[in-house]
Design an enzyme around this catalytic site. Structure first.
Site, short mmCIF file in Angstrom:
data_model
loop_
_atom_site.label_atom_id
_atom_site.label_comp_id
_atom_site.label_asym_id
_atom_site.label_seq_id
_atom_site.Cartn_x
_atom_site.Cartn_y
_atom_site.Cartn_z
N GLY A 1 6.59 40.85 28.18
CA GLY A 1 6.87 40.43 26.60
C GLY A 1 7.69 41.34 26.04
N ALA A 2 7.66 41.42 24.63
CA ALA A 2 8.64 42.21 23.95
C ALA A 2 9.16 43.71 24.52
CB ALA A 2 8.34 42.66 22.46
N ALA A 3 8.18 44.42 24.99
CA ALA A 3 8.29 45.69 25.28
C ALA A 3 8.99 45.51 26.81
CB ALA A 3 7.25 46.53 25.25
N ASP B 1 10.18 47.43 18.93
CA ASP B 1 9.16 47.08 20.02
C ASP B 1 9.82 47.05 21.34
OD1 ASP B 1 6.72 47.07 18.08
OD2 ASP B 1 8.34 45.78 17.34
N LYS C 1 6.12 53.34 9.14
CA LYS C 1 7.49 53.54 9.75
C LYS C 1 8.25 54.32 8.92
CE LYS C 1 9.20 51.91 13.57
NZ LYS C 1 8.68 51.72 14.94
N ASN D 1 7.40 55.26 20.67
CA ASN D 1 8.49 54.92 19.93
C ASN D 1 9.20 55.68 19.16
OD1 ASN D 1 7.82 52.81 21.42
ND2 ASN D 1 8.35 51.34 19.72
N GLU E 1 10.36 44.71 13.42
CA GLU E 1 9.12 45.52 13.72
C GLU E 1 8.15 44.50 13.97
OE1 GLU E 1 9.69 48.99 14.05
OE2 GLU E 1 7.49 48.93 14.88
N TYR F 1 24.11 54.47 -15.06
CA TYR F 1 24.30 52.97 -15.50
C TYR F 1 25.31 52.25 -16.40
CZ TYR F 1 21.67 48.69 -15.49
OH TYR F 1 21.07 47.21 -15.15
N1 NAD Z 1 3.31 53.38 24.34
C1 NAD Z 1 4.27 52.63 23.54
O1 NAD Z 1 5.25 53.30 23.42
C2 NAD Z 1 4.29 51.27 23.56
C3 NAD Z 1 5.35 50.59 23.05
C4 NAD Z 1 5.16 49.22 23.00
C5 NAD Z 1 4.42 48.64 23.35
N2 NAD Z 1 3.05 48.94 23.99
C6 NAD Z 1 1.83 48.57 24.54
O2 NAD Z 1 2.33 47.54 25.38
C7 NAD Z 1 1.42 46.40 25.22
C8 NAD Z 1 2.35 45.14 25.02
O3 NAD Z 1 3.29 45.18 24.05
P1 NAD Z 1 4.11 44.05 23.78
O4 NAD Z 1 4.84 44.12 22.24
O5 NAD Z 1 5.34 43.69 24.68
O6 NAD Z 1 3.37 42.54 23.83
P2 NAD Z 1 3.62 41.04 24.11
O7 NAD Z 1 2.42 40.29 23.71
O8 NAD Z 1 5.06 40.75 23.61
O9 NAD Z 1 3.71 41.26 25.73
C9 NAD Z 1 2.35 41.26 26.52
C10 NAD Z 1 2.71 40.96 28.01
O10 NAD Z 1 1.48 41.38 28.66
C11 NAD Z 1 1.33 40.21 29.73
N3 NAD Z 1 -0.21 40.53 30.17
C12 NAD Z 1 -1.16 40.21 29.31
N4 NAD Z 1 -2.45 40.29 30.25
C13 NAD Z 1 -1.74 40.83 31.36
C14 NAD Z 1 -2.55 41.33 32.81
N5 NAD Z 1 -3.89 40.78 32.69
N6 NAD Z 1 -1.80 41.52 33.63
C15 NAD Z 1 -0.30 41.74 33.72
N7 NAD Z 1 0.53 41.43 32.46
C16 NAD Z 1 -0.46 40.99 31.44
C17 NAD Z 1 1.58 39.06 28.77
O11 NAD Z 1 1.71 38.11 29.86
C18 NAD Z 1 2.96 39.45 28.36
O12 NAD Z 1 3.99 39.33 29.05
C19 NAD Z 1 0.67 46.42 23.90
O13 NAD Z 1 -0.58 47.11 24.32
C20 NAD Z 1 1.51 47.58 23.28
O14 NAD Z 1 0.44 48.37 22.22
C21 NAD Z 1 3.30 50.57 23.82
O1 LMR Z 2 5.38 51.22 17.52
C1 LMR Z 2 4.48 51.91 18.05
O2 LMR Z 2 4.43 53.22 17.96
C2 LMR Z 2 3.52 51.38 18.90
C3 LMR Z 2 3.86 50.74 19.99
O3 LMR Z 2 5.18 49.83 19.48
C4 LMR Z 2 2.79 49.47 20.20
O4 LMR Z 2 2.98 48.32 20.06
O5 LMR Z 2 1.67 49.77 20.44
#
Ligand code: NAD
Ligand code: LMR
Length: 482
Positions: free
Chosen positions: A284-286, A250, A182, A406, A224, A127
């Site tokens: 969505g995001a994923a 994600d 995380k 992830n 995140e 320091y």
């Molecule tokens: N296993 C993994 O490593 C992992 C990683 C990321 C996300 N996920 C899972 O994936 C899912 C989505 O995550 P996200 O962050 O993209 O969420 P998000 O809210 O950004 O997207 C969800 C998407 O699912 C669609 N959706 C909802 N109901 C539906 C249906 N009946 N039929 C078709 N599409 C439908 C929505 O319109 C949207 O586009 C969550 O359950 C999350 O836990 C899993």
């Molecule tokens: O980040 C995780 O390990 C969980 C996954 O991204 C989820 O949204 O289900």
């Protein structure tokens, strides 16, 4: 704990077998010499629990104090187990501890000094006044911050609490245990010092401005659990503004893992990514990031469905992100529902919602189908039902083979980025990371129940890191020497 959260957790809990995440320790007393001790295990088992430890913590002539640790299915089930124990004659229950909550008391991570501070000499170097010379060196040459500070090994884990796991918009304080977790994973799997930053704003401009302002202290930003579509804008704007890599886990962590798993699943069924028809649920995001990476890896025939059905150019609700998807997929303009889109498909990738398909739907897929039902905690289709009809099945769950999570990607990705002193994240790096992750599974090991390595496989994060570092044209890891 907040009662609504308990209900919500209960609502999303799908565990059918006792799980360690609902583990309790029951401190109780029994008469010494009686039959009660031998009845304890039986009591837990008759309530459907599993005893994982039985410790006699105090033995007297008249009484024994015993800690019974057991796994339950959920909180209600845990209470049933306690009731059953209490019903054993002579048992007095003293205390019931939820081991998951015990693990969280006071938080899961801490900061530690790396330098000794035993005397005035050491204090005056670590320091003031010694530190001033180091600060001035950095003021003259900002690049020295990576050499002389924690910047080179630090990542900010930034959330606004808007899309936390499957729990939804629970806010920044409730997001903190997840962000601490995380950070703990970053340290455990890649030696990285990650700091949870939970923001009390969900305004895109504010998030961008705050992250920009804190960036100088970090070598990378891990976004995140920020909900779509705001997460796309936050990431894009920060990538433009910052000279350190910005990675929304994600999106891209999921995409890397899915591509790695699909690469190996297609090896198992002897199909090529260029030839297969892929149906995705989730835009969505994923889903969006997974799609982009699959296309970059050579996929040509993809239909993406969201909650309204197939994404196609004729829809009148397309925002920028959905329009991009419509422009790059579904060449034939299919406008039906997910069920129809799954018919004849070689691959299903679900990152959407629980229980939206049945085993009968999977039966309509092409032969040797690949099913990734990744919605957490409950998959798009029951893995047991899917397995009746598909050649390879993966989920996000730890109680089935082929868990896609992830954590297989993000520690290694950031290790590689930091070691390379990378300033950005490129698609090439994501492809390289996926290739390296897939290659951790050797041809001898590869099979329908082993398409991704265990997160505890010692090579996972080093293999991913090396691929990312090389793709970044990075310096060798030795740069961390002062
Ligand atoms: N296993 C993994 O490593 C992992 C990683 C990321 C996300 N996920 C899972 O994936 C899912 C989505 O995550 P996200 O962050 O993209 O969420 P998000 O809210 O950004 O997207 C969800 C998407 O699912 C669609 N959706 C909802 N109901 C539906 C249906 N009946 N039929 C078709 N599409 C439908 C929505 O319109 C949207 O586009 C969550 O359950 C999350 O836990 C899993
Ligand atoms: O980040 C995780 O390990 C969980 C996954 O991204 C989820 O949204 O289900």
């Amino acid at each position: 704990m907040d009662a609504s959260l308990v209900r919500r957790k209960g609502a999303i809990d799908v565990a059918t077998v006792p799980s360690v995440s609902y583990s309790i320790t029951v401190r109780l007393e029994v008469p010494a010499g009686g039959k009660a001790v031998s009845q304890l295990t039986h009591a837990v088992e008759s309530a459907g629990g599993v005893v994982t430890a039985l410790d006699v913590t105090n033995a007297g002539h008249e009484k024994l104090r015993i800690d019974v640790t057991c796994a339950a299915r959920d909180t209600d089930h845990a209470q049933q187990i306690v009731d059953q124990l209490e019903a054993v004659e002579g048992v007095v229950i003293h205390k019931v501890s939820d081991r998951t909550f015990l693990m969280h008391l006071g938080g899961k991570i801490e900061m530690q000094s790396k330098v000794p501070l035993r005397n005035r000499d050491e204090l005056s170097m670590a320091y003031t006044p010694g530190v001033a010379r180091v600060s001035m060196a950095i003021a003259r040459n900002p690049e020295d911050a990576r050499r002389l500070t924690i910047k080179r090994n630090s990542v900010a884990v930034v959330t606004d609490g808007s899309a936390v796991l499957g729990l939804g918009n629970i806010g920044p304080a409730a997001a903190l245990p997840v962000m601490e977790g995380k950070a703990a994973l970053f340290k455990r799997f890649a030696g990285i010092d990650a700091w949870p930053i939970c923001l009390d704003t969900q305004d895109v401009d504010e998030i961008v401005s705050i992250v920009r302002a804190i960036a100088p202290g970090f070598g990378g930003i891990n976004l995140e659990d920020i909900s779509a579509p705001r997460c796309f804008e936050v990431e894009a704007r920060l990538r433009d503004l910052l000279d350190i890599p910005v990675f929304h886990d994600d999106q891209h962590g999921t995409a890397i893992c899915v591509l790695a798993a699909l690469t190996n699943a297609l090896r198992v069924v002897e199909k090529r990514i260029e030839d297969v028809r892929i149906t995705m649920a989730g835009a969505g995001a994923a889903g969006t990031a997974v799609l982009r990476l699959l296309l970059a890896a050579g996929a040509r025939n993809v239909i993406v469905c969201d909650y309204l059905g197939a994404v196609h150019l004729g829809r009148d609700d397309l925002d920028d992100s959905l329009r991009w998807i419509a422009e790059h997929t579904n060449a034939e303009g299919y406008s039906g529902d997910l069920r129809g889109a799954v018919k004849g498909a070689d691959v299903f990738v679900g990152v959407s919602a629980p229980g939206i398909l049945t085993g009968d739907d999977i039966a309509t897929m092409a032969s040797n189908a690949v099913v990734f039902a990744l919605a957490n905690p409950e998959p798009e289709v029951s893995p047991d039902d899917a397995r009746e009809h598909a050649a390879v099945v993966a989920t996000g769950r730890s109680d089935y083979p082929n868990q896609i999570n992830n954590v297989l990607a993000f520690p290694g990705v950031f290790r590689g980025l930091l070691d390379a002193q990378a300033t950005e994240v490129t698609e090439q790096m994501l492809l390289a990371a996926a290739g390296a992750l897939a290659a951790v599974v050797t041809p001898e090991e590869l099979g329908p129940n082993y398409i991704v390595p265990s997160v505890f496989h010692p090579d996972v994060s080093t293999a991913v890191a090396a691929a990312v570092r090389e793709s970044a044209g990075g310096r060798a890891r030795g740069f961390t020497e002062a």
